[in-house]
Design an enzyme around this catalytic site. Structure first.
Site, PDB file in Angstrom:
ATOM      1  CB  CYS A 165      18.457  33.112 124.337  1.00 18.05           C
ATOM      2  SG  CYS A 165      18.707  31.680 125.396  1.00 18.05           S
ATOM      3  CG  HIS A 303      16.211  32.268 118.772  1.00 17.87           C
ATOM      4  ND1 HIS A 303      17.283  32.979 119.270  1.00 17.87           N
ATOM      5  CD2 HIS A 303      15.863  31.370 119.745  1.00 17.87           C
ATOM      6  CE1 HIS A 303      17.570  32.542 120.494  1.00 17.87           C
ATOM      7  NE2 HIS A 303      16.728  31.572 120.808  1.00 17.87           N
ATOM      8  CG  HIS A 337      21.883  29.522 121.924  1.00 16.86           C
ATOM      9  ND1 HIS A 337      22.042  30.886 121.905  1.00 16.86           N
ATOM     10  CD2 HIS A 337      20.610  29.296 122.352  1.00 16.86           C
ATOM     11  CE1 HIS A 337      20.919  31.457 122.314  1.00 16.86           C
ATOM     12  NE2 HIS A 337      20.039  30.516 122.577  1.00 16.86           N
TER      13      HIS A 337
END
Length: 409
Positions: A165, A303, A337
């Site tokens: 990620c 994030h 995401h």
């Protein structure tokens, strides 16, 4: 870099995006400021009784037939996304084609899961003789990098860094360091990923996939909210064109922002959960690299993936470094995401909002979790002039990174 190293100033002059809103960088901020969620019900997930999460966020159908077929046939979706984003970034920077001596920093979380699943099915059925040779070029660890380098004739150094990620932001930080040091003249950098139900299944196994809002998908991704329940998996690609300030001024190029600091470290307490101590250290490294104090940062784009533990640790880390007055948002409530693309896509959106002096709130943040308090969460869009932004990305496996970008005036 040593303290006495004289860095070249590095600026962003091109942006390109393929997101769950569609193709085009401008769509990101437009839809986010309008409070639109791209998350939808996924019927395929609902058919599996072992997967509790039935939501995802995917890129709408895009016609990529403009890509020459001899390049397109070896591309999975993530490479198609990357091609579209790179084309936009290059054109946005004022070029018709990728300039010579441009480097490429591009990675994904994993290679094309859809291609691997189909390949494995052929293997189990003893039908390998029906598999086309181009499949191999869709499942390499650096497939997106290889595919777009061939398609755009990018002969400069290529770095296929893949850090889950954190990929998009790590590659942007590495490109910044390379241009700053004079190792390359210019760079295309970012991350790309494509969705497959196995992604949701993986997070479901870890009890980290959103399942409490299956009947109301647009509410499913809710960073920092007390009713959050996990990640909504998504896909897309975000790319930047970066170069030295001197080069940009010579070309009279539009400057979207100047990268002034980068920090990264590795979490070793847990392979799956970042700690506030390690996150704090990462942000401090970025500040040190930029030569800034915490008070110099106007805003933090977190994030914040909507997981129970991750949002708490990041909130507490931000508060420990910047104090309770720092403004914070997360954009994953809007698009879920996007994995490897998340850092670069979210930064593209933030740069657009900085130019407009209007910042999007954290979508679905209706009741701030007391454990996530201690910072100034945006629960509504705000007219705000942000001069210096910190962007965070943290990955499964322990890779953390923070990038600092300032308005160029």
């Amino acid at each position: 870099m040593p303290d006495n190293f004289k860095k070249r100033r590095v600026v962003i002059t091109g942006v390109g995006a393929v997101s769950p809103y569609g193709a085009g960088a401008k769509l990101l901020a437009d839809n986010m400021l309008a409070g639109k969620s791209s998350v939808k019900f996924n019927a395929e997930l609902a058919e599996d009784p072992d997967i509790m999460s039935h939501v995802s966020s995917t890129v709408p159908e895009i016609d990529f037939s403009y890509i020459p077929r001899h390049f397109r046939r070896s591309m999975s979706k993530m490479s198609l996304f990357a091609y579209g984003a790179i084309k936009e970034a290059v054109n946005c920077a004022g070029y018709e084609t990728v300039p010579e001596k441009t480097s490429l920093f591009l990675g994904s979380t994993i290679s094309s899961m859809d291609t691997w699943v189909n390949f494995a099915d052929k293997y189990k059925k003893k039908e390998l003789n029906t598999v086309k040779t181009t499949v191999v070029f869709q499942v390499m660890n650096h497939s997106p990098l290889a595919n777009v380098a061939q398609a755009f004739d990018i002969k400069g150094p290529g770095f296929g860094t893949c850090t889950a990620c954190a990929t998009g932001l790590i590659n942007t930080g590495l490109a910044y360091l390379a241009v700053s040091a004079g190792f390359v003249d210019s760079a295309l950098c970012g991350g790309t990923d494509e969705y497959h139900p196995i992604m949701t299944a993986c997070f479901s196994i870890m009890n980290a996939a959103s399942s409490g809002f299956n009947a109301d998908p647009e509410k499913a991704s809710r960073p920092f909210d007390k009713d959050r329940g996990g990640i909504v998996c998504s896909e897309g690609c975000g790319m930047f064109f970066v170069e030295s300030l001197e080069s940009a001024l010579k070309r009279d190029a539009k400057i979207y922002g100047e990268i002034i600091g980068f920090g990264t470290n590795t979490e070793t307490k847990s392979i799956s959960h970042p700690s506030r101590e390690c996150i704090s250290e990462c942000m401090q490294k970025a500040l040190d690299n930029a030569g800034l104090c915490p008070s110099d940062i106007d805003f933090v784009n977190a994030h914040a993936t909507s997981t129970l533990a991750g949002d708490i640790e990041e909130s507490k880390a931000i508060a420990s470094v910047f104090g309770e007055k720092i403004s914070v948002n997360s954009l994953k409530g809007h698009i879920g995401h996007t994995m490897a693309a998340s850092g670069s896509l979210e930064l593209i959106a933030m740069l657009d909002m900085m130019e407009r002096n209007k910042i999007a709130s954290t979508l679905n943040l209706e009741n701030i979790d007391p454990e996530c308090s201690g910072v100034k969460h945006l629960t509504a869009n705000q007219d705000l002039k942000v001069n210096t932004l910190m962007k965070n990305s943290f990955a499964l496996g322990g890779t953390n990174c923070s990038l600092i970008v300032k308005r160029y005036e």
